[in-house]
Motif scaffolding. Sequence first.
Motif, PDB file in Angstrom:
ATOM      1  N   ARG A  89      59.482  52.023   5.579  1.00 41.48           N
ATOM      2  CA  ARG A  89      59.190  50.487   5.612  1.00 41.48           C
ATOM      3  C   ARG A  89      60.470  49.944   6.168  1.00 41.48           C
ATOM      4  O   ARG A  89      60.385  48.765   6.737  1.00 41.48           O
ATOM      5  CB  ARG A  89      58.918  50.184   3.988  1.00 41.48           C
ATOM      6  CG  ARG A  89      58.696  48.807   3.999  1.00 41.48           C
ATOM      7  CD  ARG A  89      58.530  48.223   2.529  1.00 41.48           C
ATOM      8  NE  ARG A  89      57.833  49.220   1.720  1.00 41.48           N
ATOM      9  CZ  ARG A  89      57.799  49.093   0.262  1.00 41.48           C
ATOM     10  NH1 ARG A  89      58.812  48.644  -0.055  1.00 41.48           N
ATOM     11  NH2 ARG A  89      56.995  49.977  -0.245  1.00 41.48           N
ATOM     12  N   LEU A  90      61.692  50.514   5.667  1.00 41.38           N
ATOM     13  CA  LEU A  90      63.088  49.834   5.836  1.00 41.38           C
ATOM     14  C   LEU A  90      63.143  49.981   7.742  1.00 41.38           C
ATOM     15  O   LEU A  90      63.361  49.048   8.337  1.00 41.38           O
ATOM     16  CB  LEU A  90      64.245  50.388   5.307  1.00 41.38           C
ATOM     17  CG  LEU A  90      65.373  49.913   5.637  1.00 41.38           C
ATOM     18  CD1 LEU A  90      65.645  48.496   5.159  1.00 41.38           C
ATOM     19  CD2 LEU A  90      66.581  50.819   4.745  1.00 41.38           C
ATOM     20  N   LEU A  91      62.795  51.016   8.026  1.00 40.52           N
ATOM     21  CA  LEU A  91      63.240  51.699   9.466  1.00 40.52           C
ATOM     22  C   LEU A  91      62.132  50.407  10.317  1.00 40.52           C
ATOM     23  O   LEU A  91      62.621  49.994  11.395  1.00 40.52           O
ATOM     24  CB  LEU A  91      62.727  52.966   9.786  1.00 40.52           C
ATOM     25  CG  LEU A  91      63.805  53.990   9.315  1.00 40.52           C
ATOM     26  CD1 LEU A  91      63.204  55.324   9.438  1.00 40.52           C
ATOM     27  CD2 LEU A  91      65.229  53.841   9.692  1.00 40.52           C
ATOM     28  N   VAL A  92      60.788  50.373   9.928  1.00 39.43           N
ATOM     29  CA  VAL A  92      60.147  49.587  10.768  1.00 39.43           C
ATOM     30  C   VAL A  92      60.393  48.053  10.558  1.00 39.43           C
ATOM     31  O   VAL A  92      60.676  47.440  11.476  1.00 39.43           O
ATOM     32  CB  VAL A  92      58.671  49.456  10.138  1.00 39.43           C
ATOM     33  CG1 VAL A  92      57.656  48.462  10.559  1.00 39.43           C
ATOM     34  CG2 VAL A  92      57.995  50.921  10.303  1.00 39.43           C
ATOM     35  N   GLY A  93      60.967  47.665   9.379  1.00 38.93           N
ATOM     36  CA  GLY A  93      61.534  46.251   9.488  1.00 38.93           C
ATOM     37  C   GLY A  93      62.727  45.968  10.329  1.00 38.93           C
ATOM     38  O   GLY A  93      63.111  44.885  10.482  1.00 38.93           O
ATOM     39  N   ARG A  94      63.469  47.204  10.443  1.00 40.50           N
ATOM     40  CA  ARG A  94      64.588  47.094  11.436  1.00 40.50           C
ATOM     41  C   ARG A  94      64.175  47.234  12.851  1.00 40.50           C
ATOM     42  O   ARG A  94      64.973  47.097  13.572  1.00 40.50           O
ATOM     43  CB  ARG A  94      65.768  48.199  11.174  1.00 40.50           C
ATOM     44  CG  ARG A  94      66.269  48.070   9.535  1.00 40.50           C
ATOM     45  CD  ARG A  94      67.689  47.481   9.257  1.00 40.50           C
ATOM     46  NE  ARG A  94      67.919  47.206   8.177  1.00 40.50           N
ATOM     47  CZ  ARG A  94      68.963  48.113   7.487  1.00 40.50           C
ATOM     48  NH1 ARG A  94      69.632  49.066   8.232  1.00 40.50           N
ATOM     49  NH2 ARG A  94      69.229  47.743   6.241  1.00 40.50           N
ATOM     50  N   GLY A  95      63.003  47.355  13.158  1.00 36.90           N
ATOM     51  CA  GLY A  95      62.585  47.393  14.273  1.00 36.90           C
ATOM     52  C   GLY A  95      62.460  48.644  14.959  1.00 36.90           C
ATOM     53  O   GLY A  95      62.189  48.708  16.279  1.00 36.90           O
ATOM     54  N   ALA A 126      67.037  55.381   1.853  1.00 39.00           N
ATOM     55  CA  ALA A 126      66.636  54.675   3.035  1.00 39.00           C
ATOM     56  C   ALA A 126      67.547  53.908   3.765  1.00 39.00           C
ATOM     57  O   ALA A 126      67.443  53.851   5.180  1.00 39.00           O
ATOM     58  CB  ALA A 126      65.533  53.803   2.535  1.00 39.00           C
ATOM     59  N   GLN A 127      68.534  53.328   3.123  1.00 37.47           N
ATOM     60  CA  GLN A 127      69.557  52.285   3.733  1.00 37.47           C
ATOM     61  C   GLN A 127      70.663  53.297   4.434  1.00 37.47           C
ATOM     62  O   GLN A 127      70.875  53.006   5.461  1.00 37.47           O
ATOM     63  CB  GLN A 127      70.263  51.730   2.739  1.00 37.47           C
ATOM     64  CG  GLN A 127      69.546  50.459   2.305  1.00 37.47           C
ATOM     65  CD  GLN A 127      69.914  50.060   0.915  1.00 37.47           C
ATOM     66  OE1 GLN A 127      71.204  50.400   0.304  1.00 37.47           O
ATOM     67  NE2 GLN A 127      69.598  49.063   0.522  1.00 37.47           N
ATOM     68  N   GLU A 128      70.916  54.654   4.081  1.00 33.91           N
ATOM     69  CA  GLU A 128      71.730  55.573   4.625  1.00 33.91           C
ATOM     70  C   GLU A 128      70.871  56.137   5.931  1.00 33.91           C
ATOM     71  O   GLU A 128      71.378  56.358   6.914  1.00 33.91           O
ATOM     72  CB  GLU A 128      72.060  56.739   3.683  1.00 33.91           C
ATOM     73  CG  GLU A 128      73.170  56.550   2.752  1.00 33.91           C
ATOM     74  CD  GLU A 128      74.458  56.076   3.335  1.00 33.91           C
ATOM     75  OE1 GLU A 128      74.946  56.806   4.197  1.00 33.91           O
ATOM     76  OE2 GLU A 128      74.764  54.890   2.972  1.00 33.91           O
ATOM     77  N   ALA A 129      69.662  56.313   5.817  1.00 31.49           N
ATOM     78  CA  ALA A 129      69.048  56.840   6.977  1.00 31.49           C
ATOM     79  C   ALA A 129      68.897  55.910   8.142  1.00 31.49           C
ATOM     80  O   ALA A 129      69.019  56.158   9.264  1.00 31.49           O
ATOM     81  CB  ALA A 129      67.432  57.170   6.689  1.00 31.49           C
ATOM     82  N   ALA A 130      68.951  54.454   7.792  1.00 28.92           N
ATOM     83  CA  ALA A 130      68.580  53.464   8.613  1.00 28.92           C
ATOM     84  C   ALA A 130      70.024  53.250   9.186  1.00 28.92           C
ATOM     85  O   ALA A 130      70.130  53.224  10.375  1.00 28.92           O
ATOM     86  CB  ALA A 130      68.274  52.188   7.997  1.00 28.92           C
TER      87      ALA A 130
END
Length: 150
Positions: A123-129, A76-80
Motif C-alpha cells: 500500500r505504501l509503495l503504491v501510494g508513493r507512485g 514498509a517505510q524502510e522498504a520504500a
Amino acid sequence: MNVLVSACLMGFGCRYDGGVRRLSCLDALGERHVLIPVCPEVMGGLPTPRPPSEIRDGRVITRDGRDVTQAFLRGAQEAARLAQACGCGCALLKERSPSCGLGQVYDGTFTGTLTDGDGLCARLLVGRGLRVIGESQVEELLASREEKSI
Ligand code: SF4
C-alpha cells in the motif's frame, strides 16, 4: 530496470516460519533486471521465525493476539526508502502477505480466508507512485525489454 523484490521470492528464509518461496524464473529475471531484495517484516525489527500475522480492522495482529502494526509500518517505510534510494522502477511482491500482498490479503480470522486489500508495504509503495505487481504477474517483467541498470 532496478526491481524491488520480496526477499522470500529470492530464496531468503525470511517468511514467518523461516520458509522461502523462491521464484522458479529467478535466474532469468536476474539476467534482465537488477533485483533488490527486501523483507519489510524483518526490516521492521521482527524476528524469524515469528508468529503469523493478519490484518484486522486496519491493524496487524499475530495469531496469538499481539499488535505488531508499528513494526510492519516501520518495515514498509524502510522498504520504500530503499526503493527510492535505488531508483526502482517496479516492485515484485509476494501475494497475500500482510506486508507484501496486493489486491488480496487474509482476512484476520486465521482461517485461510482472503479478502480485498493490500499489505502495508504494498500500500505504501503504491501510494508513493511505484508500480507494484504480484509474483503471478512476473511474466510482465520477463517480457520487459528495458536494459539492466544499477
Ligand atoms: Fe516475504 Fe514480504 Fe513476508 Fe518478508 S514480509 S517474508 S518479503 S512476504
